[in-house]
Design a protein around this motif. Structure first.
Motif, PDB file in Angstrom:
ATOM      1  N   ASP A  59      -8.229  -0.709  -2.265  1.00 63.64           N
ATOM      2  CA  ASP A  59      -9.459  -0.636  -3.044  1.00 63.64           C
ATOM      3  C   ASP A  59     -10.650  -0.472  -2.108  1.00 63.64           C
ATOM      4  OD1 ASP A  59     -10.002  -3.145  -1.970  1.00 63.64           O
ATOM      5  OD2 ASP A  59      -9.655  -4.233  -3.848  1.00 63.64           O
ATOM      6  N   ALA A  60     -11.855  -0.545  -2.666  1.00 62.23           N
ATOM      7  CA  ALA A  60     -13.057  -0.323  -1.859  1.00 62.23           C
ATOM      8  C   ALA A  60     -13.198  -1.330  -0.734  1.00 62.23           C
ATOM      9  CB  ALA A  60     -14.292  -0.363  -2.756  1.00 62.23           C
ATOM     10  N   GLU A  61     -12.662  -2.545  -0.944  1.00 59.96           N
ATOM     11  CA  GLU A  61     -12.736  -3.577   0.082  1.00 59.96           C
ATOM     12  C   GLU A  61     -11.496  -3.607   0.958  1.00 59.96           C
ATOM     13  OE1 GLU A  61     -14.282  -7.377  -1.333  1.00 59.96           O
ATOM     14  OE2 GLU A  61     -14.910  -6.380  -3.183  1.00 59.96           O
ATOM     15  N   GLN A  62     -10.649  -2.591   0.814  1.00 58.14           N
ATOM     16  CA  GLN A  62      -9.451  -2.370   1.609  1.00 58.14           C
ATOM     17  C   GLN A  62      -8.353  -3.383   1.357  1.00 58.14           C
ATOM     18  OE1 GLN A  62     -11.314  -1.806   5.631  1.00 58.14           O
ATOM     19  NE2 GLN A  62     -10.662   0.318   5.383  1.00 58.14           N
ATOM     20  N   ALA A  63      -8.367  -3.990   0.173  1.00 55.51           N
ATOM     21  CA  ALA A  63      -7.239  -4.812  -0.252  1.00 55.51           C
ATOM     22  C   ALA A  63      -6.133  -3.890  -0.763  1.00 55.51           C
ATOM     23  CB  ALA A  63      -7.657  -5.780  -1.361  1.00 55.51           C
ATOM     24  N   VAL A  64      -4.890  -4.192  -0.408  1.00 56.88           N
ATOM     25  CA  VAL A  64      -3.766  -3.329  -0.755  1.00 56.88           C
ATOM     26  C   VAL A  64      -3.523  -3.351  -2.268  1.00 56.88           C
ATOM     27  CG1 VAL A  64      -1.284  -2.968  -0.480  1.00 56.88           C
ATOM     28  CG2 VAL A  64      -2.685  -3.573   1.494  1.00 56.88           C
ATOM     29  N   GLU A  65      -3.433  -2.140  -2.846  1.00 59.25           N
ATOM     30  CA  GLU A  65      -3.169  -1.989  -4.275  1.00 59.25           C
ATOM     31  C   GLU A  65      -1.795  -1.403  -4.571  1.00 59.25           C
ATOM     32  OE1 GLU A  65      -7.412  -1.231  -6.440  1.00 59.25           O
ATOM     33  OE2 GLU A  65      -6.467   0.528  -5.520  1.00 59.25           O
ATOM     34  N   GLY A  66      -1.220  -0.714  -3.609  1.00 64.52           N
ATOM     35  CA  GLY A  66       0.076  -0.095  -3.868  1.00 64.52           C
ATOM     36  C   GLY A  66       0.604   0.606  -2.643  1.00 64.52           C
ATOM     37  N   TRP A  67       1.778   1.206  -2.821  1.00 64.01           N
ATOM     38  CA  TRP A  67       2.467   1.895  -1.733  1.00 64.01           C
ATOM     39  C   TRP A  67       2.361   3.393  -1.949  1.00 64.01           C
ATOM     40  CZ3 TRP A  67       8.055   3.642  -1.670  1.00 64.01           C
ATOM     41  CH2 TRP A  67       8.458   4.025  -0.378  1.00 64.01           C
ATOM     42  N   LEU A  68       2.121   4.135  -0.876  1.00 63.95           N
ATOM     43  CA  LEU A  68       2.013   5.587  -0.978  1.00 63.95           C
ATOM     44  C   LEU A  68       2.872   6.218   0.115  1.00 63.95           C
ATOM     45  CD1 LEU A  68       0.498   7.895  -2.526  1.00 63.95           C
ATOM     46  CD2 LEU A  68      -1.073   7.935  -0.594  1.00 63.95           C
ATOM     47  N   PRO A  69       4.141   6.499  -0.181  1.00 61.48           N
ATOM     48  CA  PRO A  69       4.986   7.143   0.832  1.00 61.48           C
ATOM     49  C   PRO A  69       4.497   8.555   1.127  1.00 61.48           C
ATOM     50  CG  PRO A  69       6.093   7.095  -1.290  1.00 61.48           C
ATOM     51  CD  PRO A  69       4.851   6.279  -1.444  1.00 61.48           C
ATOM     52  N   TYR A  70       4.841   9.038   2.294  1.00 62.88           N
ATOM     53  CA  TYR A  70       4.320  10.333   2.736  1.00 62.88           C
ATOM     54  C   TYR A  70       4.742  11.470   1.817  1.00 62.88           C
ATOM     55  CZ  TYR A  70       2.396  13.594   6.123  1.00 62.88           C
ATOM     56  OH  TYR A  70       1.627  14.554   6.736  1.00 62.88           O
ATOM     57  N   ARG A  71       5.941  11.396   1.259  1.00 54.49           N
ATOM     58  CA  ARG A  71       6.386  12.463   0.358  1.00 54.49           C
ATOM     59  C   ARG A  71       5.491  12.576  -0.867  1.00 54.49           C
ATOM     60  NH1 ARG A  71      10.181   8.342  -0.156  1.00 54.49           N
ATOM     61  NH2 ARG A  71      10.300   7.380  -2.228  1.00 54.49           N
ATOM     62  N   ALA A  72       4.916  11.451  -1.313  1.00 57.46           N
ATOM     63  CA  ALA A  72       4.007  11.485  -2.460  1.00 57.46           C
ATOM     64  C   ALA A  72       2.685  12.149  -2.086  1.00 57.46           C
ATOM     65  CB  ALA A  72       3.761  10.068  -2.981  1.00 57.46           C
ATOM     66  N   VAL A  73       2.242  11.939  -0.839  1.00 58.81           N
ATOM     67  CA  VAL A  73       1.023  12.599  -0.377  1.00 58.81           C
ATOM     68  C   VAL A  73       1.199  14.114  -0.423  1.00 58.81           C
ATOM     69  CG1 VAL A  73      -0.525  12.941   1.598  1.00 58.81           C
ATOM     70  CG2 VAL A  73       0.347  10.656   1.078  1.00 58.81           C
ATOM     71  N   LEU A  74       2.353  14.597   0.014  1.00 59.40           N
ATOM     72  CA  LEU A  74       2.615  16.033   0.015  1.00 59.40           C
ATOM     73  C   LEU A  74       2.634  16.592  -1.405  1.00 59.40           C
ATOM     74  CD1 LEU A  74       5.333  16.264   2.822  1.00 59.40           C
ATOM     75  CD2 LEU A  74       2.893  16.764   2.980  1.00 59.40           C
ATOM     76  N   ASP A  75       3.160  15.829  -2.360  1.00 60.06           N
ATOM     77  CA  ASP A  75       3.149  16.277  -3.753  1.00 60.06           C
ATOM     78  C   ASP A  75       1.728  16.407  -4.276  1.00 60.06           C
ATOM     79  OD1 ASP A  75       5.888  16.405  -3.861  1.00 60.06           O
ATOM     80  OD2 ASP A  75       6.133  14.422  -4.778  1.00 60.06           O
ATOM     81  N   LEU A  76       0.891  15.418  -3.982  1.00 60.33           N
ATOM     82  CA  LEU A  76      -0.502  15.459  -4.423  1.00 60.33           C
ATOM     83  C   LEU A  76      -1.254  16.597  -3.751  1.00 60.33           C
ATOM     84  CD1 LEU A  76      -1.305  11.633  -4.325  1.00 60.33           C
ATOM     85  CD2 LEU A  76      -1.225  13.052  -6.374  1.00 60.33           C
ATOM     86  N   ASP A 248     -23.426  -5.663   2.532  1.00 61.24           N
ATOM     87  CA  ASP A 248     -22.861  -7.010   2.383  1.00 61.24           C
ATOM     88  C   ASP A 248     -21.350  -7.024   2.197  1.00 61.24           C
ATOM     89  OD1 ASP A 248     -25.472  -7.808   2.511  1.00 61.24           O
ATOM     90  OD2 ASP A 248     -25.679  -8.245   0.372  1.00 61.24           O
ATOM     91  N   VAL A 249     -20.789  -5.925   1.682  1.00 66.36           N
ATOM     92  CA  VAL A 249     -19.369  -5.928   1.329  1.00 66.36           C
ATOM     93  C   VAL A 249     -18.559  -4.964   2.197  1.00 66.36           C
ATOM     94  CG1 VAL A 249     -17.698  -5.564  -0.528  1.00 66.36           C
ATOM     95  CG2 VAL A 249     -19.953  -6.529  -1.068  1.00 66.36           C
ATOM     96  N   LEU A 250     -18.986  -3.719   2.279  1.00 66.56           N
ATOM     97  CA  LEU A 250     -18.170  -2.700   2.943  1.00 66.56           C
ATOM     98  C   LEU A 250     -18.307  -2.702   4.457  1.00 66.56           C
ATOM     99  CD1 LEU A 250     -18.728   0.336   0.528  1.00 66.56           C
ATOM    100  CD2 LEU A 250     -17.032  -1.502   0.391  1.00 66.56           C
ATOM    101  N   ASP A 251     -19.501  -2.952   4.971  1.00 66.61           N
ATOM    102  CA  ASP A 251     -19.732  -2.885   6.423  1.00 66.61           C
ATOM    103  C   ASP A 251     -20.759  -3.918   6.846  1.00 66.61           C
ATOM    104  OD1 ASP A 251     -19.626  -1.979   9.067  1.00 66.61           O
ATOM    105  OD2 ASP A 251     -21.142  -0.422   8.723  1.00 66.61           O
TER     106      ASP A 251
END
Length: 263
Positions: A59-76, A248-251
């Motif tokens: 998310d915007a604060e860099q908390a993990v929301e899910g997994w994105l394997p490389y093969r999915a990146v190529l599909d997108l 205050d939040v991102l940097d």
């Protein structure tokens, strides 16, 4: 609160993602575009999907929301559902970009990253660029090696480049977009957003200058002839809420200021 030059640049990078909705946003050109993507997600683009650049969605604060394997990146990537912001070492008037080497490729003076994913990115989905030092040797009449293709080469590629769009080039001095060459150029409208969208092959246009920067400064720092509309606006600063989130939040450490000093 008065925004610094770096904060104006972050907001301009965030604006490049406006309207994207639920697509994968990749900001690999430095801290400023990364903060821009995260600021967009935290404010006006809540459906934006952000990767940590390795294997996770965050998310915007860099908390993990899910997994994105490389093969999915190529599909997108191949379906146009991605928008990246890269950092070229050279870019020309049509948006051809170099991230590989300086000098002739047979015997370069400087070896850099290599073309990597730039050809596929620029052919398959929207691409924007971040340039922390606006100078004639970066915005140059001819790049030493074409890694990311510009509008002239995309036009020659035809259907293969149907997803090609260079949306914005954000620098430490200005925001640039692309307008059709010929009688339509410099009409003060929006960016082209597609290959050969009327009036000839799109060329780089001055969309806005950052606060405290003049049009003449940008023109002098550009190594080719820019399309300059009759009325060039000032790049908007982030609004108070966006500025609060950024500081205050991102940097909170203010690392953004090191990437755009003197603002």
């Amino acid at each position: 609160m008065t925004a610094t030059r770096a904060e104006v640049c972050v907001a301009a990078c965030a604006e490049a993602f406006r309207g994207d909705g639920e697509i994968l946003a990749g900001a690999m050109g430095g801290l400023v575009p990364s903060l821009g993507a995260r600021l967009a997600r935290a404010t006006f683009e809540p459906d934006l999907v952000i990767s940590d650049g390795q294997a996770y969605l965050v998310d915007a604060e860099q908390a993990v929301e899910g997994w994105l394997p490389y093969r999915a990146v190529l599909d997108l990537l191949a379906s146009g559902r991605r928008h990246v912001m890269m950092g070229p070492v050279q870019i020309d008037a049509h948006g051809n970009a170099n991230i590989s080497c300086i000098g002739p490729w047979e015997r370069p003076k400087r070896q850099l990253l290599g073309a990597r994913g730039a050809p596929g990115n620029t052919v398959n989905h929207t691409t924007s660029y971040w340039i922390p030092r606006h100078a004639p040797r970066v915005l140059t009449p001819r790049v030493d090696l074409v890694c990311g293709i510009g509008y002239d080469r995309a036009a020659s590629a035809g259907y293969a480049a149907r997803f090609h769009e260079i949306r914005r080039v954000v620098t430490d001095l200005a925001v640039l977009d692309f307008a059709p060459a010929g009688p339509m150029a410099g009409d003060g409208g929006g960016g082209c957003g597609g290959v050969g969208c009327g009036g000839g092959v799109p060329r780089m246009r001055l969309a806005s200058v950052h606060p405290g920067v003049t049009v003449d400064q940008v023109v002098e720092a550009t190594g080719f002839e820019l399309t300059v509309p009759g009325d060039v606006p000032t790049t908007p600063a982030p609004d108070p809420e966006a500025l609060r989130i950024l500081r205050d939040v991102l940097d909170p450490a203010g690392a953004r200021e090191a990437e755009v000093p003197g603002g």
